[in-house]
Design an enzyme around this catalytic site. Structure first.
Site, PDB file in Angstrom:
ATOM      1  N   ASP A  70       5.588  73.623 -14.473  1.00  0.00           N
ATOM      2  CA  ASP A  70       4.783  72.394 -14.371  1.00  0.00           C
ATOM      3  C   ASP A  70       3.291  72.719 -14.306  1.00  0.00           C
ATOM      4  O   ASP A  70       2.516  71.942 -13.740  1.00  0.00           O
ATOM      5  CB  ASP A  70       5.128  71.594 -13.099  1.00  0.00           C
ATOM      6  N   CYS A  87      25.624  61.467 -24.965  1.00  0.00           N
ATOM      7  CA  CYS A  87      25.785  60.295 -24.090  1.00  0.00           C
ATOM      8  C   CYS A  87      26.846  59.330 -24.628  1.00  0.00           C
ATOM      9  O   CYS A  87      27.465  58.594 -23.855  1.00  0.00           O
ATOM     10  CB  CYS A  87      24.464  59.538 -23.954  1.00  0.00           C
ATOM     11  N   CYS A 141      23.213  55.274 -16.511  1.00  0.00           N
ATOM     12  CA  CYS A 141      21.885  55.510 -15.913  1.00  0.00           C
ATOM     13  C   CYS A 141      21.010  54.270 -16.030  1.00  0.00           C
ATOM     14  O   CYS A 141      20.326  53.887 -15.076  1.00  0.00           O
ATOM     15  CB  CYS A 141      21.205  56.714 -16.569  1.00  0.00           C
ATOM     16  N   CYS A 195      19.618  52.058 -12.740  1.00  0.00           N
ATOM     17  CA  CYS A 195      18.193  52.199 -12.384  1.00  0.00           C
ATOM     18  C   CYS A 195      17.750  50.966 -11.587  1.00  0.00           C
ATOM     19  O   CYS A 195      17.800  49.847 -12.085  1.00  0.00           O
ATOM     20  CB  CYS A 195      17.353  52.367 -13.641  1.00  0.00           C
ATOM     21  N   CYS A 232      13.503  59.553  -6.431  1.00  0.00           N
ATOM     22  CA  CYS A 232      14.700  58.791  -6.813  1.00  0.00           C
ATOM     23  C   CYS A 232      15.468  59.658  -7.796  1.00  0.00           C
ATOM     24  O   CYS A 232      14.867  60.257  -8.692  1.00  0.00           O
ATOM     25  CB  CYS A 232      14.290  57.476  -7.470  1.00  0.00           C
TER      26      CYS A 232
HETATM   27  S1  SF4 Z   1      24.431  58.389 -17.410  1.00  0.00           S
HETATM   28 FE1  SF4 Z   1      22.810  58.245 -18.962  1.00  0.00          FE
HETATM   29  S2  SF4 Z   1      22.228  60.352 -19.392  1.00  0.00           S
HETATM   30 FE2  SF4 Z   1      24.228  60.442 -18.374  1.00  0.00          FE
HETATM   31  S3  SF4 Z   1      25.729  60.425 -20.058  1.00  0.00           S
HETATM   32 FE3  SF4 Z   1      25.437  58.296 -19.424  1.00  0.00          FE
HETATM   33  S4  SF4 Z   1      23.827  57.513 -20.802  1.00  0.00           S
HETATM   34 FE4  SF4 Z   1      23.763  59.763 -20.913  1.00  0.00          FE
HETATM   35  S1  SF4 Z   2      14.302  58.048 -11.181  1.00  0.00           S
HETATM   36 FE1  SF4 Z   2      15.094  56.093 -10.322  1.00  0.00          FE
HETATM   37  S2  SF4 Z   2      13.590  54.523 -10.840  1.00  0.00           S
HETATM   38 FE2  SF4 Z   2      13.159  56.343 -12.130  1.00  0.00          FE
HETATM   39  S3  SF4 Z   2      14.287  55.952 -14.020  1.00  0.00           S
HETATM   40 FE3  SF4 Z   2      15.664  57.120 -12.710  1.00  0.00          FE
HETATM   41  S4  SF4 Z   2      16.862  55.572 -11.588  1.00  0.00           S
HETATM   42 FE4  SF4 Z   2      15.090  54.530 -12.488  1.00  0.00          FE
END
Ligand code: SF4
Ligand code: SF4
Length: 305
Positions: A126, A182, A188, A192, A235
């Site tokens: 980084d 995926c 995901c 979120c 997160c």
């Molecule tokens: S949670 Fe998101 S990153 Fe993981 S396999 Fe499913 S779509 Fe892909």
């Molecule tokens: S880290 Fe948390 S807020 Fe950011 S994209 Fe992933 S689930 Fe969403």
């Protein structure tokens, strides 16, 4: 020479290694468009050094290749006695990963210098404007998921990436870049809590809780607190739900118990520095962490997670 290098890397604790050419990384155009769209919040440093992101060999005279490395962190969330949590990658009981992973990467680059006398290298954790997930992808180590994390099938995504730029004539990985795996999964995006993942491979960083609770300067507001659940820093919800990170994935499982949020709220700067100063929590600092905790506690009963 690549197999012995992989063995050395594993001996140092890395879980994967790949070598890519020092050419323009894949997805550079997508990154440029993302920056142009202004979805990177206040992370202005991402706008700078675009020519280096495009031509990473400019970071090291005579660069012949880039080694990508994955270094694991625990797959268990650190917790507090009063039921709050921190994102896994914060590793709040260890020295900041930048320092630790840099030391391991330097140890590996020293080995390369012994094998190829007279060569040079540059370690990046980084610390340089480099498209690290794209380079790891180019090396064939894994793929970039819809949640924008780098995923190594059979391992998951709970790891840090680092790079060694080298003038040594290492062979570029023969493994072709891995197609996205995926499929039809959208876990995901569905999980979120902030709507930051509004489309596959698309992140509105200004909405992302990782950004809002660590990078974003200023007070964390109540609206953000509502989305944070009981996780007071960072997160990793979009990684937690990913099938590639589920229980059959290998990894390190270290239970980390933190002081209670009440104790953290009572800390002054010198106490905080003694407990967390060398860890990744030192980056946001005490005031930001207190602000995050207060944003959650102001709601009364926070949602789980
Ligand atoms: S949670 Fe998101 S990153 Fe993981 S396999 Fe499913 S779509 Fe892909
Ligand atoms: S880290 Fe948390 S807020 Fe950011 S994209 Fe992933 S689930 Fe969403």
């Amino acid at each position: 020479m690549i197999l012995p290098l992989i063995e050395k890397a594993k001996g140092l604790g890395f879980i994967s290694l790949g070598v890519s050419s020092a050419e323009t990384p894949p997805f550079f155009d997508q990154f440029s468009k993302w920056i142009a769209s202004g979805r990177h919040g206040e992370m202005r440093w991402l706008e700078r050094h675009m020519e280096i992101r495009q031509y990473p060999d400019r970071l090291l005279d005579g660069c012949k290749g880039i080694i990508s490395l994955a270094y694991p962190y625990s797959n268990i969330r650190p917790g507090t006695p009063d039921g709050f949590t921190a994102a896994r990658y914060t590793e709040p009981k260890k020295d900041d990963y930048h320092k630790r992973v840099r030391q391991m990467s330097r140890a590996l680059s020293d080995i390369i210098h012994q094998w190829y006398p007279g060569t040079k290298s540059r370690v990046c954790v980084d610390s340089a404007p480099i498209l690290e997930r794209s380079l790891a992808y180019a090396s064939g180590m894994g793929f970039i998921g819809k949640n924008n994390t780098f995923i190594i099938p059979g391992y998951g995504s709970f790891f840090f990436l680092a790079e060694i730029l080298t003038t040594a004539p290492l062979p570029v990985s023969e493994t072709a870049p891995m197609e996205n795996k995926c499929g039809t999964c959208t876990r995901c995006m569905d999980a979120c809590p902030s709507g930051a993942l509004d489309a596959p491979f698309s992140l509105d960083a200004a909405k992302c809780l990782s950004y809002l609770t660590i990078e974003h300067r200023g007070r964390t507001d109540r609206l953000t607190g509502m989305k944070m659940g009981r996780c007071f820093i960072g997160c990793d919800m979009c990684q937690e739900v990913c099938p590639y990170n589920q229980i059959n994935a290998p990894g390190i499982s270290e239970e980390i118990m933190l002081p209670s949020t009440g104790e953290i709220l009572e800390m002054d700067e010198s106490e905080f520095s003694a407990v967390f100063g060398k860890t990744a929590l030192g980056r946001p600092g005490l005031n930001k962490i207190k602000s995050n905790i207060l944003a959650i506690r102001s709601l009364g009963t926070a949602r789980p997670g």
